[in-house]
Design an enzyme around this catalytic site. Structure first.
Site, mmCIF file in Angstrom:
data_model
loop_
_atom_site.group_PDB
_atom_site.id
_atom_site.type_symbol
_atom_site.label_atom_id
_atom_site.label_comp_id
_atom_site.label_asym_id
_atom_site.label_seq_id
_atom_site.Cartn_x
_atom_site.Cartn_y
_atom_site.Cartn_z
ATOM 1 N N LYS A 114 116.206 31.196 -52.533
ATOM 2 C CA LYS A 114 115.409 30.490 -53.514
ATOM 3 C C LYS A 114 114.909 31.468 -54.580
ATOM 4 O O LYS A 114 114.644 32.629 -54.273
ATOM 5 C CB LYS A 114 114.241 29.947 -52.675
ATOM 6 C CG LYS A 114 113.345 28.974 -53.269
ATOM 7 C CD LYS A 114 112.419 28.430 -52.184
ATOM 8 C CE LYS A 114 111.030 28.861 -52.572
ATOM 9 N NZ LYS A 114 109.999 27.878 -52.467
ATOM 10 N N LYS A 126 105.667 35.517 -43.292
ATOM 11 C CA LYS A 126 104.719 36.320 -44.058
ATOM 12 C C LYS A 126 104.025 37.358 -43.192
ATOM 13 O O LYS A 126 103.630 38.416 -43.673
ATOM 14 C CB LYS A 126 103.670 35.427 -44.730
ATOM 15 C CG LYS A 126 104.217 34.602 -45.875
ATOM 16 C CD LYS A 126 103.075 34.054 -46.715
ATOM 17 C CE LYS A 126 103.581 33.219 -47.875
ATOM 18 N NZ LYS A 126 102.474 32.629 -48.653
ATOM 19 N N LYS A 162 108.747 34.057 -56.283
ATOM 20 C CA LYS A 162 107.737 34.905 -56.924
ATOM 21 C C LYS A 162 107.659 36.269 -56.264
ATOM 22 O O LYS A 162 107.239 37.236 -56.873
ATOM 23 C CB LYS A 162 106.343 34.264 -56.793
ATOM 24 C CG LYS A 162 106.145 33.015 -57.599
ATOM 25 C CD LYS A 162 104.660 32.726 -57.808
ATOM 26 C CE LYS A 162 104.034 31.992 -56.635
ATOM 27 N NZ LYS A 162 102.651 31.537 -56.923
#
Ligand code: TRP
Length: 328
Positions: free
Chosen positions: A197, A115, A200
């Site tokens: 995956k 991140k 979002k």
């Protein structure tokens, strides 16, 4: 009266749009666990601001996520549903735990590296200490089990290390929690790339079926989903895209994997996708109606009852921590 049930704690961030992977991999299990365990399900809005959020919509998204928990079947009569910032002990315990955490162990967190995009100089300090806040979430409730996705396993290891270290240095205070990673469906993959995956934060919206997608969108996204070479509908390691779609079918219908494979024997990809789209829409329609089942006042009542209940437990743990550390 004290409950005999073991405690579980889990949470999700009010960022981005929740998708069917979040439901099948997490929410569905939360619902299944709430009868057997004393469950705490938190909306972790303090975690959300570790990356920039729009202040105008964060509050709205926080309440929307509560509605999604409820629509999924989290029952406020059984489980404690609350917003993280309504229980100030989360932030307070984070401070104490950050004094027990080591730079080295936080630096090893792969999610921080991802991140923070590897740019240490510009990465936020909150992003760095994010796992300490997560540890506080869990440890405040003397949690036994933590339902999480694989990607959060490292954070749970850290939580255990911090609990053990604190207990060793200051005396027995925290229960050391175990991860609970559901066996199937823990990770539904992107419809556009079965190696990734369903996420979002994926910029390609066609990779995900969002819980609030309309029927036409669902059909379109499933029709466009990538498939593997071959024609049969079976589980096979070399054909992850079909395996992913079959897993969705199996979880949405409740048919076993074998029954699902049997059901599609002799059928082609087109028929398979049509049927998968149908069962997905069949699930989403009533779900979307339930999202609006409570008016704002009722929702806010549920959340304040949840926060009160959570706080009564969190305050005890924090009181003990302050006593053991000499703060109080
Ligand atoms: N970090 C988790 C995620 O992004 C969310 C989370 C915060 C959480 N606190 C938690 C999950 C405590 C389980 C327990 O998925």
């Amino acid at each position: 009266m004290t409950s005999q049930k073991e405690r579980i704690f889990s949470g999700a961030q009010p960022t981005g749009q929740l998708h069917i992977g979040n439901y099948l991999g997490a929410l569905k299990n939360w619902v299944a666990l709430q009868d057997e365990y004393e469950a705490f399900y938190c909306i972790v809005n303090l975690h959300a601001i570790t990356l920039p959020q729009d202040p105008k919509t964060l509050r709205e998204k926080t309440l929307d996520l509560a509605r999604i928990y409820l629509a999924a079947g989290v029952d406020p009569e059984k489980s404690t549903i609350f917003i993280q910032s309504d229980v100030p002990e989360h932030a307070e315990l984070t401070w104490v735990l950050s004094c027990v955490s080591r730079m080295g162990e936080l630096e090893r967190m792969t999610q921080f590296k991802d991140k923070g995009k590897g740019n240490r100089e510009r990465a936020g300090v909150g992003l760095f200490t994010y796992p300490v806040l997560m540890a506080a979430d869990i440890l405040l409730y003397q949690t036994e089990l933590v339902p999480i996705g694989k990607d959060q396993k490292q954070h749970l290891e850290l939580t255990r290390d911090l609990a053990e270290r604190f207990n060793r240095d200051f005396g027995e205070t925290f229960k050391v929690p175990e991860p609970f990673i559901p066996p199937v469906g823990a990770s539904i993959k992107s419809l556009q790339d079965p190696e990734k995956k369903m996420s979002k934060s994926d910029e390609n919206v066609n990779g995900s079926i969002f819980l609030l997608d309309g029927a036409d969108t669902v059909t379109k996204k499933i029709k466009r989903a990538v498939t593997d070479s071959g024609t049969t509908i079976e589980f096979d390691d070399s054909r992850p895209a079909i395996g992913n779609l079959l897993t969705m079918y199996h979880l949405l219908t409740g048919k076993t994997i074998d029954e699902s494979v049997e059901h599609f024997r002799g059928k082609g990809y087109g028929a398979f996708k049509t049927e998968l789209a149908e069962v997905t829409i069949e699930f989403l329609k009533p779900f979307q109606e339930r999202v609006n089942q409570y008016d704002d006042a009722t929702l806010s009542g549920i959340l304040s009852t949840g926060a009160k209940k959570a706080r009564s437990i969190a305050a005890q743990t924090l009181g003990d921590v302050y006593k053991k550390t000499g703060i109080r």
